[in-house]
Design a protein around this motif. Structure first.
Motif, mmCIF file in Angstrom:
data_model
loop_
_atom_site.group_PDB
_atom_site.id
_atom_site.type_symbol
_atom_site.label_atom_id
_atom_site.label_comp_id
_atom_site.label_asym_id
_atom_site.label_seq_id
_atom_site.Cartn_x
_atom_site.Cartn_y
_atom_site.Cartn_z
ATOM 1 N N VAL A 107 0.828 -1.203 0.000
ATOM 2 C CA VAL A 107 0.000 0.000 0.000
ATOM 3 C C VAL A 107 0.863 1.254 0.000
ATOM 4 O O VAL A 107 0.566 2.244 -0.677
ATOM 5 N N SER A 108 1.939 1.201 0.765
ATOM 6 C CA SER A 108 2.910 2.287 0.842
ATOM 7 C C SER A 108 4.239 1.661 1.237
ATOM 8 O O SER A 108 4.292 0.471 1.568
ATOM 9 N N PRO A 109 5.328 2.420 1.217
ATOM 10 C CA PRO A 109 6.614 1.825 1.626
ATOM 11 C C PRO A 109 6.622 1.264 3.037
ATOM 12 O O PRO A 109 7.474 0.422 3.361
ATOM 13 N N THR A 110 5.677 1.700 3.872
ATOM 14 C CA THR A 110 5.647 1.229 5.263
ATOM 15 C C THR A 110 4.351 0.511 5.618
ATOM 16 O O THR A 110 4.035 0.338 6.795
ATOM 17 N N PHE A 151 11.523 -9.778 9.665
ATOM 18 C CA PHE A 151 10.629 -8.959 10.482
ATOM 19 C C PHE A 151 11.357 -7.833 11.209
ATOM 20 O O PHE A 151 10.787 -7.200 12.094
ATOM 21 N N THR A 152 12.583 -7.576 10.827
ATOM 22 C CA THR A 152 13.401 -6.590 11.530
ATOM 23 C C THR A 152 12.707 -5.244 11.665
ATOM 24 O O THR A 152 12.795 -4.591 12.715
ATOM 25 N N TYR A 153 11.993 -4.820 10.640
ATOM 26 C CA TYR A 153 11.401 -3.488 10.638
ATOM 27 C C TYR A 153 9.874 -3.510 10.753
ATOM 28 O O TYR A 153 9.213 -2.502 10.510
ATOM 29 N N VAL A 154 9.326 -4.665 11.149
ATOM 30 C CA VAL A 154 7.876 -4.743 11.344
ATOM 31 C C VAL A 154 7.503 -4.037 12.652
ATOM 32 O O VAL A 154 8.061 -4.328 13.713
ATOM 33 N N PHE A 169 5.386 -0.943 9.187
ATOM 34 C CA PHE A 169 6.827 -1.012 9.390
ATOM 35 C C PHE A 169 7.358 0.281 9.992
ATOM 36 O O PHE A 169 6.796 1.356 9.774
ATOM 37 N N THR A 170 8.458 0.167 10.712
ATOM 38 C CA THR A 170 9.103 1.340 11.292
ATOM 39 C C THR A 170 9.874 2.121 10.243
ATOM 40 O O THR A 170 10.190 3.294 10.440
ATOM 41 N N GLN A 171 10.196 1.478 9.132
ATOM 42 C CA GLN A 171 10.859 2.109 7.996
ATOM 43 C C GLN A 171 10.477 1.319 6.751
ATOM 44 O O GLN A 171 10.018 0.175 6.844
ATOM 45 N N PRO A 172 10.621 1.874 5.577
ATOM 46 C CA PRO A 172 10.320 1.113 4.357
ATOM 47 C C PRO A 172 11.140 -0.172 4.294
ATOM 48 O O PRO A 172 12.298 -0.199 4.701
ATOM 49 N N LEU A 482 19.658 -0.395 2.390
ATOM 50 C CA LEU A 482 19.296 -1.202 1.229
ATOM 51 C C LEU A 482 17.841 -1.645 1.306
ATOM 52 O O LEU A 482 17.124 -1.655 0.305
ATOM 53 N N ARG A 483 17.407 -2.010 2.507
ATOM 54 C CA ARG A 483 16.037 -2.495 2.657
ATOM 55 C C ARG A 483 15.003 -1.385 2.496
ATOM 56 O O ARG A 483 13.830 -1.657 2.248
ATOM 57 N N THR A 484 15.423 -0.145 2.609
ATOM 58 C CA THR A 484 14.488 0.967 2.386
ATOM 59 C C THR A 484 14.368 1.326 0.903
ATOM 60 O O THR A 484 13.500 2.113 0.534
ATOM 61 N N THR A 485 15.235 0.738 0.075
ATOM 62 C CA THR A 485 15.351 1.173 -1.318
ATOM 63 C C THR A 485 14.613 0.204 -2.240
ATOM 64 O O THR A 485 15.091 -0.900 -2.523
ATOM 65 N N PHE A 486 13.471 0.617 -2.747
ATOM 66 C CA PHE A 486 12.667 -0.229 -3.633
ATOM 67 C C PHE A 486 13.179 -0.205 -5.068
ATOM 68 O O PHE A 486 12.946 -1.146 -5.819
ATOM 69 N N ASP A 487 13.863 0.847 -5.467
ATOM 70 C CA ASP A 487 14.387 0.955 -6.817
ATOM 71 C C ASP A 487 15.600 0.027 -6.973
ATOM 72 O O ASP A 487 16.602 0.174 -6.261
#
Length: 545
Positions: A107-110, A151-154, A169-172, A482-487
């Motif tokens: 739905v969104s990055p987070t 699940f690190t950023y869940v 998520f706490t971050q994307p 890296l995990r925040t970067t969808f591109d």
């Protein structure tokens, strides 16, 4: 991409020397030429199904320690779980991710929503509910779960509809949805699991899932029997065998005999040592499939005898990986020179990965003289180092013997320790069992075509396969970025910059990327022959051709 380094004239154990080793182990003449794996059928699926089977007899080389998805490891365990316990998504034989038990939406990055298939029911007839999904995901996120890196950023997981779960998520996090076709996204019945307690997933406690095959019997140390779920909700994976009897014979020769005699209908995860015997027979077809699999040589203890990076560079850099791949694996593997090799790469970013990879490949081709100089510089004074490996696999045994001989050429004394299944599993999952071990050979079965997965698994703080507790603050920060970067392009560009940290410290290295070898008996079809077999209900698809 298929990089090949030139053979070193003064480097690792020569091709001739390696062939003499192979001959000594096999009892054949050194001039004998085995079958090259390039002559095998190359496919990710094999055969079609025209009718169902009453009983399918299949073999894996190692028995799972448990069928609890949070702590099962190895190819057999994950493949059996994938065929009995549905995951939220699945992967095709070509590693394309598809909705299964649920449809995920980023739905969104987070924020990710999981819309559960309303037709899904457990074996006991109860519907799969958001409560079951949340319970399963929370168990997979627990500190003792093998795959909790996903699940690190869940931040939280909540029911947001009659058939919907929302994960925030706490971050994307670009990795989370990709992992849902693995044990990370496996779902089981909350009420049954809570009643079973610590016995859940064992032969005594059993399991309760929604998959096309049900666990009917488990005789520890011998076999597992799965039976068809007659009320399975998804016709795509309706079971094509009424019963599947699974054996766990590790010895390559014994498995080969069973396949040639017809006592077995097929076998997965075969050793390359079986190629000569199984490549040309009327009993069936040996198929070579794509993998996201790496065979690693890893340090098992922080500091100590292997604490010097010069020593590790000498050892890892003196291995002729291409000759190992072509000779020991008979071409059913590709030499690999970095911790995260090319089978993990996204295909649309090869041009970014490749130049950096080639520089490491060149660095890992040390001459014997250069390797000896590094050993001397390291301060190594002749201590015996111990290498552990799994018993029964003739290919791995040959590689261990090659490593021992190669270490001797650079002045390092290596002791080999062959371990039976239970003891070997303990070395992989228990730091106490590793205290007298310096190196271990093991296979990693990746779950998605994204190197970030492996970074989290091997280099994340406190992760199961971070054997040496390697913890680099810049790397941890880099993995998070890296995990925040969808591109993909941006993410891979950052990955290439980051990888020098672990490639300099060398807590582990890939030796080869092996192909998936599966034997399909005559008259059998519907077999997933790529390593995606443990990312879909693959055993259910096997029937009569």
């Amino acid at each position: 991409m298929n990089p090949r380094a030139a053979l070193r004239s003064a480097g690792a154990l020569s091709v001739t020397g390696l062939m003499l080793l192979l001959a000594a182990c096999s009892g054949s003449s050194s001039s004998d030429e085995g079958t090259d794996a390039s002559a095998l059928t190359q496919a990710n699926t094999f055969g079609t199904v025209s009718s169902s089977l009453d009983v399918l007899k299949w073999n894996f080389p190692a028995e799972p320690n448990t069928l609890d998805p949070t702590t099962t490891g190895g190819y057999a365990g994950t493949t059996i779980v994938a065929s009995t316990c549905d995951s939220l998504t699945y992967q095709t034989a070509d590693f394309e991710i598809k909705p299964h038990l649920a449809t995920p939406t980023q739905v969104s990055p987070t924020k990710v929503t999981l819309d559960i298939n309303t037709d899904a029911t457990f074996w006991d007839g109860k519907p799969v509910t958001p409560a079951d999904v949340i319970y399963s995901l929370e168990k997979s996120a627990s500190p003792t779960a093998y795959y909790n890196f996903a699940f690190t950023y869940v931040k939280d997981m909540k029911q947001t509809g009659a058939h919907q779960v929302t994960v925030t998520f706490t971050q994307p996090d670009e990795l989370f949805v990709k992992e849902l076709s693995s044990n990370v996204g496996t779902v089981w019945e909350k009420a049954y699991a809570e009643k079973a307690g610590d016995k859940y997933g064992t032969a005594e406690g059993g399991i309760m899932c929604s998959g096309p095959l049900e666990l009917s019997d488990w005789t520890p140390g011998q076999s597992i029997t799965l039976t068809k779920n007659p009320d399975y909700w998804d016709p795509t994976f309706e079971a094509q065998s009424d019963e599947i009897d699974i054996s766990f014979v590790a010895d390559s020769s014994a498995v080969t005999q069973g396949l040639l005699s017809g006592d077995l209908d097929g076998a997965s995860n075969l050793a390359a040592s079986t190629i000569d015997s199984l490549s040309d027979t009327d009993a069936g077809t040996l198929v070579s499939g794509q993998t996201i699999t790496q065979t690693y040589l890893a340090l098992t203890n922080p500091g100590g005898r292997t604490g010097s990076t010069d020593l590790r560079k000498a050892i890892f850099g003196s291995l002729d990986r291409d000759t190992i791949a072509s000779s020991i694996y008979q071409g059913a593997a590709e030499g690999a020179y970095t911790a995260i090799p090319s089978d993990y790469w996204e295909s649309d970013a090869t041009d970014i990965y490749e130049p950096a990879y080639e520089s490491y490949e060149a660095d890992r081709n040390l001459s014997t003289e250069d390797a000896k100089a590094l050993v001397e510089k390291s301060g190594y004074d002749g201590e015996t180092l111990t290498l552990a490996y799994a018993a029964g696999d003739a290919t791995v045994q040959l590689m261990a013997q090659y490593l021992q001989q190669q270490m001797a050429t650079i002045g390092v004394d290596l002791k080999l320790k062959s371990l039976q299944t239970a003891a070997y599993s303990n070395v992989l999952y228990s730091s106490e069992a590793r205290k007298d071990i310096d190196f271990v050979i093991f296979d990693n079965y990746g779950y998605t075509l994204d190197p970030v997965e492996s970074l989290a698994f091997f280099f994340g703080t406190g992760q199961v396969f971070n054997f040496t507790d390697w913890d680099d603050a810049a790397v941890q920060k880099g993995i998070a970025k890296l995990r925040t970067t969808f591109d993909t392009t941006k993410r891979v560009t950052e990955f290439v910059k980051l990888q020098d940290a672990w490639e300099t410290e060398l807590p582990l290295t890939t030796i080869v990327v092996p192909r998936a070898l599966t034997f399909v008996g005559d008259g059998i079809g519907g077999v997933t022959t790529s390593a995606a077999a443990n990312l879909q209900p693959s055993l259910a698809l096997i029937g009569a051709e």
